[in-house]
Design an enzyme around this catalytic site. Structure first.
Site, short mmCIF file in Angstrom:
data_model
loop_
_atom_site.label_atom_id
_atom_site.label_comp_id
_atom_site.label_asym_id
_atom_site.label_seq_id
_atom_site.Cartn_x
_atom_site.Cartn_y
_atom_site.Cartn_z
CG ASP A 142 -12.50 -23.63 -18.25
OD1 ASP A 142 -13.67 -23.38 -18.56
OD2 ASP A 142 -11.99 -23.29 -17.17
CB SER A 143 -14.17 -19.80 -20.98
OG SER A 143 -14.62 -19.87 -19.63
N GLY A 144 -11.48 -19.92 -19.01
CA GLY A 144 -10.82 -19.04 -18.07
C GLY A 144 -11.75 -18.63 -16.94
N GLY A 145 -12.99 -19.08 -17.04
CA GLY A 145 -13.96 -18.79 -15.98
C GLY A 145 -13.53 -19.36 -14.65
CG ASP A 196 -18.23 -19.89 -16.26
OD1 ASP A 196 -17.02 -19.73 -16.55
OD2 ASP A 196 -18.65 -20.88 -15.64
CD GLN A 244 -21.22 -20.93 -12.74
OE1 GLN A 244 -21.33 -21.12 -11.54
NE2 GLN A 244 -20.18 -21.39 -13.43
N GLY A 271 -19.55 -24.38 -11.55
CA GLY A 271 -19.73 -23.86 -10.20
C GLY A 271 -19.98 -24.92 -9.15
CG ASP A 321 -12.96 -30.99 -16.66
OD1 ASP A 321 -14.13 -30.59 -16.62
OD2 ASP A 321 -12.02 -30.40 -16.10
CG HIS A 390 -2.76 -46.51 -11.79
ND1 HIS A 390 -3.23 -47.79 -11.94
CD2 HIS A 390 -3.53 -45.93 -10.82
CE1 HIS A 390 -4.22 -47.99 -11.08
NE2 HIS A 390 -4.43 -46.88 -10.39
#
Length: 426
Positions: A142-145, A196, A244, A271, A321, A390
RNA sequence: GGGGAAUUACCAGAGUGGCCAAAUGGGGCAGACUGUAAAUCUGCUGACUUACGUCUUCGGUGGUUCGAAUCCAUCAUUCCCCA
């Protein structure tokens, strides 16, 4: 994942004169110049290695489909759930458990967290995240958005990007669409995410529109930087743009059209699952998936509960995810096909039945509910491990069953049955 | 034998005349968690009541006082020091 070429210096942070060593291409007098090798290397990369998607089956009664994403680190069967390993570890789970017991096909890392710690220097010296954490299957970063959203009080957004204060030591950092590409090059993720702004919920229309437009401008800049840079290691990387638009249909449509027009590999939907009613999320998904190209994977970011996952698959989502199976697992919540269990509850104290008699993981048959209850109460580390294994195994089982039922054309019936029984609390 | 200290809710432990059903930890019981600042956070934890509120509690008993966990007497128990 072929060791054709290794680079001792990363093209982005070293000079333009990169040194590549070609191992198994015969050296010829014609191939003497570094620049030539570099060109040849890139040619090979683009010819042999890329992130591809093929759909093998589409459900008749829903928009669900089964496909395969090909990366240099192997194939991913979709629909897929991707465990989250933010800081270079899926919390409380060993890599061998991820691969062998949970059967994870791809995991996530996070640009913001990895950039702060261990930092770019270490990641580059390690030869990228795959080598560093000993995981040879695909990785998505993930980009950090999302951190723009979750660490909102520690940052400032402007046209150029985001000024962050590190949550670790308060130091100041800037993320831009461009440097987030470069950082993800060094991390070496098979799938890189565009930078984003993940808007919160609720979000005023005017702000959602402004934010979406900024995300789109950032996307163009990110794509440009992506195209003018190259992988730092011997595998190719894909770049996913993100839809978005908060919970506003017209914004979602506009954003989906933008993303559809520029996407090369896949389209991500961001988003959502930030606190909005679940019906709104499904509505936005439906809207967006009507526009996004059918022949590219759709990645719904940050979702969700097992029910969310099945409903999203029905709406045409291929990748998801979520921290839920790991985080909630660490906090005592177990997901099963008959609903959720809070293993902390007193009623499990003397229940010596298997953790999940229908579970597919070894922890399900080998440990009792009473034992996990005890481990949780005693704050033993093993409790976190068992619960996480689990839950992740359950999530991966769930999507594998979904694939099976899509192929057998009975997905919707199966999904509705599962949704009904999984919404219970045991 | 002599001297000293203590006893508060499930545990530890504040509180030394009214703001005390009693701080704070721990334990217990529930709940939350969705691109991970999370092995985290929140609530409840004397009884009855949805709540307002009412009632009973600070080792036992008996006093002083308008009013006592708090002051006095006495009994019980525990710990420490000296012989």
């Amino acid at each position: 994942h072929h060791p054709i070429i290794s680079s001792s210096h990363h093209p982005i942070i070293s000079s333009s004169r990169n040194k590549f060593i070609i191992f198994d291409i015969p050296r010829s007098p014609y191939f003497s110049h570094t620049y030539f090798y570099r060109t040849y290397y890139l040619y090979i990369c683009h010819k042999i290695f890329s992130v591809n998607f093929t759909i093998s089956h589409t459900d008749k009664a829903s928009k669900a489909r089964v496909g395969t994403i090909t990366t240099d680190h192997g194939e991913i069967q979709t629909p897929i759930f991707m465990p989250v390993g933010t800081i270079g570890s899926v919390k409380a789970v060993h890599q061998h458990e991820l691969a062998d017991d949970i059967k994870a096909q791809i995991i996530l890392g996070n640009t913001y967290h990895l950039y702060l710690r261990p930092g770019m220097q270490i990641l580059q010296e390690a030869g990228g995240l795959h080598k560093f954490i000993n995981w040879d299957k695909p990785i998505l970063t993930d980009s950090g958005g999302y951190q723009v959203f979750s660490l909102a009080h520690n940052r400032k957004i402007n046209e150029n990007g985001v000024i962050f204060r590190s949550h670790i030591d308060g130091s100041k950092h800037v993320f831009s669409p461009e440097n987030v590409v470069e950082i993800q090059r060094i991390i070496g993720a098979d799938i890189m995410m565009a930078f984003d702004e993940c808007t919160p919920y609720p979000c005023e229309y005017a702000y959602a529109k402004k934010s979406m437009e900024l995300t789109h401008r950032w996307l163009d800049r990110g794509i440009k930087r992506f195209e003018e840079t190259h992988p730092a290691y011997s595998h190719s990387q894909a770049y996913f743009p993100i839809v978005q638009g908060s919970v506003y249909k017209d914004l979602r449509i506009e954003s989906a059209e933008k993303i559809a027009s520029v996407s090369k590999f896949a389209c991500a939907i961001g988003g959502l699952s930030v606190g909005e009613p679940v019906e709104l999320m499904y509505e936005m998904l439906e809207t967006v998936n009507n526009i996004l190209p059918l022949d590219k994977p759709r990645y719904l970011m940050g979702v969700g509960t097992p029910i969310n996952i099945l409903e999203s698959i029905a709406l045409g989502v291929d990748m998801m995810d979520c921290v839920m199976p790991t985080r909630n697992g660490r906090n005592g919540m177990l997901f099963t096909k008959h609903g959720t269990i809070n293993i902390k509850n007193k009623k499990w104290e003397n229940d010596f039945s298997p953790l999940d008699s229908e579970g597919t993981s070894y922890v399900d048959s080998q440990y009792s509910k009473a034992y996990l209850h005890h481990l949780v109460k005693a704050e033993e580390i093993l409790a976190l491990q068992i619960a996480s294994i689990h839950n992740l195994a359950f999530y991966l089982w769930l999507v594998s069953e979904a694939r099976k039922h899509i192929k057998h054309d009975d997905f919707t019936v199966w999904k509705n049955t599962m949704v009904a029984q999984m919404s219970k609390r045991i």
